[in-house]
Design a protein around this motif. Structure first.
Motif, PDB file in Angstrom:
ATOM      1  N   THR A 195      -0.509 -14.145  25.723  1.00  0.00           N
ATOM      2  CA  THR A 195      -0.865 -15.226  26.638  1.00  0.00           C
ATOM      3  C   THR A 195       0.378 -16.052  26.899  1.00  0.00           C
ATOM      4  N   LEU A 196       0.668 -16.310  28.164  1.00  0.00           N
ATOM      5  CA  LEU A 196       1.867 -17.036  28.550  1.00  0.00           C
ATOM      6  C   LEU A 196       1.473 -18.333  29.263  1.00  0.00           C
ATOM      7  N   ILE A 197       2.003 -19.446  28.790  1.00  0.00           N
ATOM      8  CA  ILE A 197       1.712 -20.754  29.381  1.00  0.00           C
ATOM      9  C   ILE A 197       3.032 -21.391  29.794  1.00  0.00           C
ATOM     10  N   ALA A 198       3.097 -21.842  31.045  1.00  0.00           N
ATOM     11  CA  ALA A 198       4.340 -22.402  31.580  1.00  0.00           C
ATOM     12  C   ALA A 198       4.017 -23.546  32.527  1.00  0.00           C
ATOM     13  N   ALA A 199       5.046 -24.247  32.963  1.00  0.00           N
ATOM     14  CA  ALA A 199       4.878 -25.322  33.934  1.00  0.00           C
ATOM     15  C   ALA A 199       4.465 -24.742  35.280  1.00  0.00           C
TER      16      ALA A 199
END
Length: 348
Positions: A195-199
């Motif tokens: 899972t990738l979380i970014a701005a």
């Protein structure tokens, strides 16, 4: 920012649908069969930006979430995480969420249609003496899932190799293609992945870089098929006021010796006295049925279908089945359709 992401996704063939009046998601990329194959043989990329991202900060953050959900949040160290369930005072399920502990906050990934409810619920339990700050990060961040056996190789190609073989929900803040991304173990399904979380400001570039590196774009329609096939319970289907986490077989989210939390007494009593009267199972079906269809054995009701999807091997559903009726291998009737109860990997 999100429009820029949608423009990039459109260039890769995205077909959009409305989840709510305010949320639009890529339903498909006109490649559903290829995306499913990618989840089994290579890597697919699914946009989960419509899922909620809540942040709990300040010094009481661990204790606060520990008291509001089923897992042992107090033990989490920065870089660790876990699945946990929010329940009512009578232990009815509200949502299955994933909590990530950072150096100074807890980041919680919640279901799309539970974000506002959980914000209100958590805010209600913040008392004047609590050193807790609650922030909704959903509109300023994005979340993607890389799903499939080649996910690690994809990230390695982009310069990331620190997370492989760590426990589920372990995570690090990493520079990926020049973008600061929180990369976490676990795809959100039983399939391997991240899972990738970014701005939100980096969303379009991140999506483009991941696809250019070899990820196959995947729409929400495929996510829904996979989550039913693999047995991940969803809000409004398997996670409702009718069921508790033990019935949903979310045993990995429950810590029995953690002390008091909302719903703890009911869950402890059900566990101690073996009071779970129904459990969630998969059902291989001989044809199509509608959610809500009654499951019977020799005309006696033993359960109810909650979700159905069509797969490459036929129709498949999730259903709550009476515990005394049995489990895997049980032959049942679902309306006019024959079915067989089977295990599902997310709940094993």
């Amino acid at each position: 920012m999100i429009q820029e992401l949608h423009d990039i996704q459109t260039s890769f063939g995205a077909i959009f649908g409305e989840l709510t009046t305010t949320e639009t998601v890529p339903v498909s990329f006109a490649n559903d069969a290829a995306a499913i194959t990618a989840t089994k043989e290579s890597v697919a990329l699914c946009d989960r930006t419509h899922w909620g991202r809540l942040q709990i900060s300040d010094s009481d953050r661990l204790r606060f979430l520990h008291n509001q959900s089923t897992n042992n949040i107090n033990k989490l160290q920065p870089g660790q995480g876990c699945d946990t369930v929010f329940v009512t005072s009578t232990a009815r399920t509200i949502d299955l969420a994933t909590a990530y502990a950072t150096e100074d906050a807890l980041l919680i990934l919640v279901s799309p249609n539970r974000r506002r409810q959980l914000l209100e619920l958590l805010d209600r339990y913040i008392f004047p003496m609590d050193r807790v700050e609650l922030t909704d990060l959903t509109d300023t961040t994005v979340a993607f899932s890389a799903i499939g056996p080649e996910s690690s190789k994809l990230l390695e190609k982009m310069g990331v190799s620190e997370l492989e073989n760590l426990p589920n929900a372990s995570h690090k803040l990493i520079k990926l293609a020049g973008i600061e991304v929180r990369v976490a173990m676990g795809s959100g399904l039983a399939s391997p992945g991240y899972t990738l979380i970014a701005a939100a400001t980096d969303a379009a570039k991140l999506w483009h870089e991941l696809v250019q590196a070899g990820a196959v774009p995947m729409g929400d329609r495929v996510w829904e098929q996979l989550r039913i096939e693999q047995g991940r319970p969803a809000t409004d289907f398997e996670l409702t006021d009718d069921y508790n986490p033990l019935e949903a077989r979310l045993l990995h989210t429950i810590t029995y010796d953690k002390g008091c939390y909302i719903g703890q007494e009911t869950i402890a009593r059900l566990n101690t006295y073996k009071g779970v009267k129904q459990q969630l199972w998969g059902i291989q079906l001989s044809g199509a049925v509608e959610p809500g269809t009654v499951v019977t054995i020799e005309e006696e009701k033993v359960g109810k279908i909650t979700s159905v999807t069509e797969t490459q091997s036929g129709f498949f559903g999730l259903a709550y089945i009476r515990t005394k009726a049995g489990g895997a291998g049980l032959k049942v009737q679902v309306g006019e359709i024959v079915g067989e109860v089977v295990n599902v990997p997310f709940l094993m």
